[in-house]
Design a protein around this motif. Structure first.
Motif, PDB file in Angstrom:
ATOM      1  N   ASP A  86       0.809  -1.227   0.000  1.00 18.80           N
ATOM      2  CA  ASP A  86       0.000   0.000   0.000  1.00 18.80           C
ATOM      3  C   ASP A  86       0.837   1.269   0.000  1.00 18.80           C
ATOM      4  O   ASP A  86       0.340   2.337  -0.348  1.00 18.80           O
ATOM      5  N   GLU A  87       2.101   1.154   0.379  1.00 19.64           N
ATOM      6  CA  GLU A  87       2.949   2.358   0.356  1.00 19.64           C
ATOM      7  C   GLU A  87       3.723   2.479  -0.954  1.00 19.64           C
ATOM      8  O   GLU A  87       4.546   3.369  -1.122  1.00 19.64           O
ATOM      9  N   LYS A  88       3.485   1.546  -1.864  1.00 21.78           N
ATOM     10  CA  LYS A  88       4.248   1.546  -3.121  1.00 21.78           C
ATOM     11  C   LYS A  88       3.357   1.878  -4.322  1.00 21.78           C
ATOM     12  O   LYS A  88       3.737   1.603  -5.455  1.00 21.78           O
ATOM     13  N   THR A  89       2.187   2.412  -4.082  1.00 20.65           N
ATOM     14  CA  THR A  89       1.229   2.608  -5.184  1.00 20.65           C
ATOM     15  C   THR A  89       1.763   3.513  -6.298  1.00 20.65           C
ATOM     16  O   THR A  89       1.412   3.336  -7.455  1.00 20.65           O
ATOM     17  N   ASP A  90       2.600   4.494  -5.935  1.00 24.08           N
ATOM     18  CA  ASP A  90       3.106   5.412  -6.955  1.00 24.08           C
ATOM     19  C   ASP A  90       4.467   4.987  -7.506  1.00 24.08           C
ATOM     20  O   ASP A  90       5.084   5.724  -8.271  1.00 24.08           O
ATOM     21  N   TYR A  91       4.923   3.819  -7.123  1.00 24.20           N
ATOM     22  CA  TYR A  91       6.202   3.316  -7.634  1.00 24.20           C
ATOM     23  C   TYR A  91       5.962   2.671  -8.999  1.00 24.20           C
ATOM     24  O   TYR A  91       4.915   2.072  -9.225  1.00 24.20           O
ATOM     25  N   TYR A  92       6.962   2.780  -9.864  1.00 24.72           N
ATOM     26  CA  TYR A  92       6.883   2.024 -11.116  1.00 24.72           C
ATOM     27  C   TYR A  92       7.136   0.553 -10.808  1.00 24.72           C
ATOM     28  O   TYR A  92       7.958   0.237  -9.948  1.00 24.72           O
ATOM     29  N   VAL A  93       6.454  -0.316 -11.512  1.00 23.08           N
ATOM     30  CA  VAL A  93       6.584  -1.760 -11.270  1.00 23.08           C
ATOM     31  C   VAL A  93       8.041  -2.192 -11.474  1.00 23.08           C
ATOM     32  O   VAL A  93       8.547  -3.079 -10.785  1.00 23.08           O
ATOM     33  N   ASP A  94       8.698  -1.506 -12.401  1.00 24.06           N
ATOM     34  CA  ASP A  94      10.100  -1.765 -12.713  1.00 24.06           C
ATOM     35  C   ASP A  94      10.991  -1.659 -11.462  1.00 24.06           C
ATOM     36  O   ASP A  94      11.989  -2.366 -11.331  1.00 24.06           O
ATOM     37  N   GLY A  95      10.615  -0.770 -10.567  1.00 18.63           N
ATOM     38  CA  GLY A  95      11.446  -0.512  -9.397  1.00 18.63           C
ATOM     39  C   GLY A  95      11.174  -1.446  -8.231  1.00 18.63           C
ATOM     40  O   GLY A  95      11.825  -1.329  -7.194  1.00 18.63           O
ATOM     41  N   LEU A  96      10.255  -2.377  -8.388  1.00 15.78           N
ATOM     42  CA  LEU A  96       9.928  -3.288  -7.293  1.00 15.78           C
ATOM     43  C   LEU A  96      10.892  -4.475  -7.261  1.00 15.78           C
ATOM     44  O   LEU A  96      11.417  -4.878  -8.295  1.00 15.78           O
ATOM     45  N   SER A  97      11.072  -5.021  -6.072  1.00 20.22           N
ATOM     46  CA  SER A  97      11.910  -6.224  -5.950  1.00 20.22           C
ATOM     47  C   SER A  97      11.118  -7.426  -6.469  1.00 20.22           C
ATOM     48  O   SER A  97       9.903  -7.333  -6.697  1.00 20.22           O
ATOM     49  N   ARG A  98      11.831  -8.541  -6.615  1.00 21.18           N
ATOM     50  CA  ARG A  98      11.209  -9.767  -7.118  1.00 21.18           C
ATOM     51  C   ARG A  98      10.018 -10.213  -6.250  1.00 21.18           C
ATOM     52  O   ARG A  98       8.953 -10.544  -6.752  1.00 21.18           O
ATOM     53  N   GLY A  99      10.248 -10.152  -4.955  1.00 19.61           N
ATOM     54  CA  GLY A  99       9.199 -10.568  -4.021  1.00 19.61           C
ATOM     55  C   GLY A  99       7.985  -9.655  -4.096  1.00 19.61           C
ATOM     56  O   GLY A  99       6.844 -10.102  -4.034  1.00 19.61           O
ATOM     57  N   MET A 100       8.263  -8.342  -4.228  1.00 21.74           N
ATOM     58  CA  MET A 100       7.153  -7.370  -4.317  1.00 21.74           C
ATOM     59  C   MET A 100       6.367  -7.585  -5.604  1.00 21.74           C
ATOM     60  O   MET A 100       5.136  -7.480  -5.598  1.00 21.74           O
ATOM     61  N   LYS A 101       7.100  -7.879  -6.697  1.00 20.84           N
ATOM     62  CA  LYS A 101       6.409  -8.127  -7.972  1.00 20.84           C
ATOM     63  C   LYS A 101       5.480  -9.334  -7.834  1.00 20.84           C
ATOM     64  O   LYS A 101       4.358  -9.330  -8.337  1.00 20.84           O
ATOM     65  N   GLN A 102       5.958 -10.353  -7.143  1.00 22.88           N
ATOM     66  CA  GLN A 102       5.153 -11.561  -6.996  1.00 22.88           C
ATOM     67  C   GLN A 102       3.920 -11.277  -6.134  1.00 22.88           C
ATOM     68  O   GLN A 102       2.832 -11.767  -6.415  1.00 22.88           O
ATOM     69  N   ARG A 103       4.104 -10.433  -5.101  1.00 23.85           N
ATOM     70  CA  ARG A 103       2.958 -10.077  -4.268  1.00 23.85           C
ATOM     71  C   ARG A 103       1.967  -9.218  -5.059  1.00 23.85           C
ATOM     72  O   ARG A 103       0.756  -9.325  -4.887  1.00 23.85           O
ATOM     73  N   LEU A 104       2.517  -8.379  -5.940  1.00 22.59           N
ATOM     74  CA  LEU A 104       1.650  -7.557  -6.802  1.00 22.59           C
ATOM     75  C   LEU A 104       0.830  -8.457  -7.726  1.00 22.59           C
ATOM     76  O   LEU A 104      -0.361  -8.229  -7.955  1.00 22.59           O
ATOM     77  N   CYS A 105       1.489  -9.513  -8.232  1.00 18.15           N
ATOM     78  CA  CYS A 105       0.786 -10.476  -9.096  1.00 18.15           C
ATOM     79  C   CYS A 105      -0.353 -11.154  -8.342  1.00 18.15           C
ATOM     80  O   CYS A 105      -1.423 -11.390  -8.898  1.00 18.15           O
ATOM     81  N   LEU A 106      -0.092 -11.456  -7.084  1.00 19.27           N
ATOM     82  CA  LEU A 106      -1.129 -12.096  -6.263  1.00 19.27           C
ATOM     83  C   LEU A 106      -2.310 -11.133  -6.073  1.00 19.27           C
ATOM     84  O   LEU A 106      -3.475 -11.527  -6.220  1.00 19.27           O
ATOM     85  N   ALA A 107      -1.986  -9.867  -5.785  1.00 17.19           N
ATOM     86  CA  ALA A 107      -3.050  -8.859  -5.617  1.00 17.19           C
ATOM     87  C   ALA A 107      -3.828  -8.702  -6.917  1.00 17.19           C
ATOM     88  O   ALA A 107      -5.053  -8.591  -6.900  1.00 17.19           O
TER      89      ALA A 107
END
Lengths: 316, 289
Positions: A123-144
């Motif tokens: 919820d604190e990363k909403t304005d981040y580009y997906v490119d800048g997320l870590s591998r784990g965060m990307k996977q959690r984003l995929c789950l969401a």
């Protein structure tokens, strides 16, 4: 909830699925395991409508999923074994894109996105580009993303592969939350220790067929019967080996240091009879017990193809 | 109004990227440069001969339109050839297909995004083409016909690009094949027409017309037909016409732009149908081999 009967799929001449049957209960966290090439991903692709089977039936909530694939998309959320993200979109935009793909727009989409991003800790990363997320965060984003339309069933293909232990732990906690929300989750993974911790049901697939399926308790009970029997011989090892080789319930004999490991197919009464037979023959024993089984041992047992018959293996 | 999510996402990303402004800037700079050089040469000619040739201003219009047409042929495949293969490479195509989006929605979203870029490019270049209005000679109807030609060309090139992108998994291969297919359509049909016409001339001793129909798929010939109808007295058109051979006689000649636009639209529809089929993961084979 999900019932698959006699599913067959050929790739050229190779059979990826050879009459697979599968039953997933409502609210179950179903661990779908099998060696590479067993047909897990093919099954998941058929379930999610990304592939047509050659034969068989797939029913979701009693409805024929193959006859009405468009009707199934609202019921299923899919997390593939890759991230599948648009790097040049922001996290909130990525969620809103998929919300609009399910017909959710405006405030409803934004509210749902924020709710899910909070659930997966982004919820604190909403304005981040997906490119800048870590591998784990990307996977959690995929789950969401897979939960954006509030599906009844969540299907995940190797979701934790390539993640570090910390992220895997976090992912596992999210899955536990989903189980509490009574979502039906089908998860394919190679990390059997993790599956045995969180799953309520397990299905083991091998060469396109379901070889073992049931609740976790049922499977673990079976494991205890199928685990090797460890005999520690104090005196009279050769005599003991002669008895074991000719015993009808002994399939394989392995000598590991001072212990003898047996694949013993008999039940507890047969175990007692064997112990008595050894003692009557004058073999002095200092240990006689079943190895403690786990999901990993049953998986190895089922998916390894040792030659049948009594063999003597020395492991030093 | 419900906007196609793929179109909205593509528009958002392209508006954010450096590529769109760069394309518009470079295309319009080239057009402006050509227009200014043409005007400069006209002014120089006037200074030398003290005679104003108004047909020169029309040639500026033709030249500008021709350059814009050529740029369309070069830009559109680059915009579309990575559309589906790019989704495959990013592994997002399967995610879209598991939503309510149909393969047709995805393909049309990609096409609409490409056509929006083309529309922006054409509209932004209008002030340069409008120079000719200062001197007159070109009517609003002529501009509409030119736009139809540009539109059908963009649709055809875009559909071919998307089709190649759906057939080939890698963007580089899809891009190369898109350009080759377009070259065959533009140059190949012209060459084949001339080749077959030369045979017919040898056999009959007259001008060969038998294979002129194949030029109906050629967007360059449609563009020439649109321009020729407007400015048939301009010498450059006659020179270009040498490539196409003599204009076909009868009904086909009279309605060339309309018929060719219809044929090219049908060809675009075929390309899009192939793309939709290729994107659909649940497609059944048309035949078993």
């Amino acid at each position: 909830m999900v019932t698959i009967n006699g599913l067959k799929k050929m790739y050229g001449r190779a059979a990826a699925l050879d009459g697979l049957d599968m039953h997933v209960r409502e609210g179950a966290l179903y661990g779908f395991v099998g060696p590479n090439g067993a047909g897990k991903t093919t099954t998941i692709k058929i379930l999610t409508g990304l592939l047509l089977p050659d034969e068989g039936k797939v029913e979701i909530q009693g409805e024929d999923a193959l006859a009405d694939p468009a009707g199934m998309v609202d019921k299923i959320g899919y997390v593939p074994d890759f991230f599948g993200v648009y790097d040049n979109l922001k996290v909130s935009e990525y969620m809103e894109l998929f919300a609009s793909c399910y017909g959710l727009t405006g405030l409803t989409a934004r509210k749902r996105s924020m709710e899910l991003l909070g659930q997966v800790g982004l919820d604190e990363k909403t304005d981040y580009y997906v490119d800048g997320l870590s591998r784990g965060m990307k996977q959690r984003l995929c789950l969401a993303r897979a939960l954006i339309h509030d599906p009844l069933i969540l299907i995940m293909d190797e979701p934790t592969s390539g993640l570090d232990p910390r992220t895997r732990y976090e992912f596992k906690e999210i899955l536990k939350d989903l189980r509490e929300q009574e979502k039906t989750v089908v998860i394919s993974s190679h990390l059997l220790s993790e599956l045995s911790e969180i799953c309520t049901d397990i299905g083991i697939v091998e060469q396109g067929r379901m070889v073992l399926e049931g609740t976790m308790n049922h499977i673990l009970n079976q494991i205890n019967v199928q685990s090797p029997l460890r005999i520690s011989v104090y005196q009279g090892r050769d005599q003991a080996l002669n008895i074991l080789r000719s015993h009808p319930y002994v399939e394989t004999v392995t000598i590991r240091h001072n212990d003898i490991m047996l694949n013993f197919t008999g039940d507890r009464e047969d175990e007692a009879a064997l112990l008595q037979q050894l003692m009557d023959a004058g073999v002095r024993l200092c240990g006689f017990m079943r190895e403690r089984g786990n999901l990993e041992s049953v998986f190895i047992q089922i998916t390894s193809h040792e030659e049948e018959g009594r063999v003597l293996i020395h492991e030093n | 109004m419900k906007i196609n999510p793929v179109y909205r996402q593509e528009s958002r990303v392209s508006a954010r990227s450096f590529r769109l402004p760069l394309i518009i800037l470079s295309c319009n700079s080239l057009l402006a440069l050509v227009a200014l050089l043409d005007m400069y040469s006209m002014v120089t000619q006037v200074k030398a001969t003290a005679e104003i040739q108004y047909s020169s201003f029309l040639s500026l219009y033709i030249f500008g339109a021709a350059i814009e047409f050529a740029m369309l042929l070069l830009i559109v495949p680059a915009l579309t050839a990575g559309s589906i293969s790019g989704e495959r490479e990013r592994q997002t195509l399967n995610l879209l297909l598991t939503t309510r989006m149909t393969p047709a929605d995805i393909v049309l979203g990609k096409l609409m995004s490409c056509l929006s870029t083309v529309f922006l490019l054409v509209v932004s270049s209008f002030p340069i083409l409008a120079l000719v209005f200062v001197y007159g000679g070109v009517t609003g109807k002529d501009i509409v016909l030119l736009l139809i030609s540009f539109g059908s060309t963009a649709l055809l090139a875009g559909s071919m690009g998307i089709c190649c992108s759906s057939v080939f998994k890698r963007t580089t291969i899809a891009t190369a094949v898109s350009y080759c297919a377009l070259a065959v359509l533009v140059l190949g049909t012209l060459a084949l027409r001339r080749f077959t016409a030369s045979f017919q001339v040898q056999e009959s001793g007259g001008a060969g017309q038998g294979t002129t129909w194949m030029l109906l798929v050629n967007p360059a010939v449609s563009f020439l037909a649109a321009i020729k109808g407007q400015l048939s007295n301009v010498r450059r058109i006659t020179v270009l016409e040498m490539w196409t051979g003599n204009a076909p006689a009868g009904l086909l000649a009279r309605w060339w732009l309309g018929i060719s636009t219809a044929v090219q639209t049908a060809l675009s529809a075929l390309c899009l149908w192939i793309a939709v089929r290729r994107v659909n993961p649940r497609r059944r084979r048309l035949w078993r081999g």
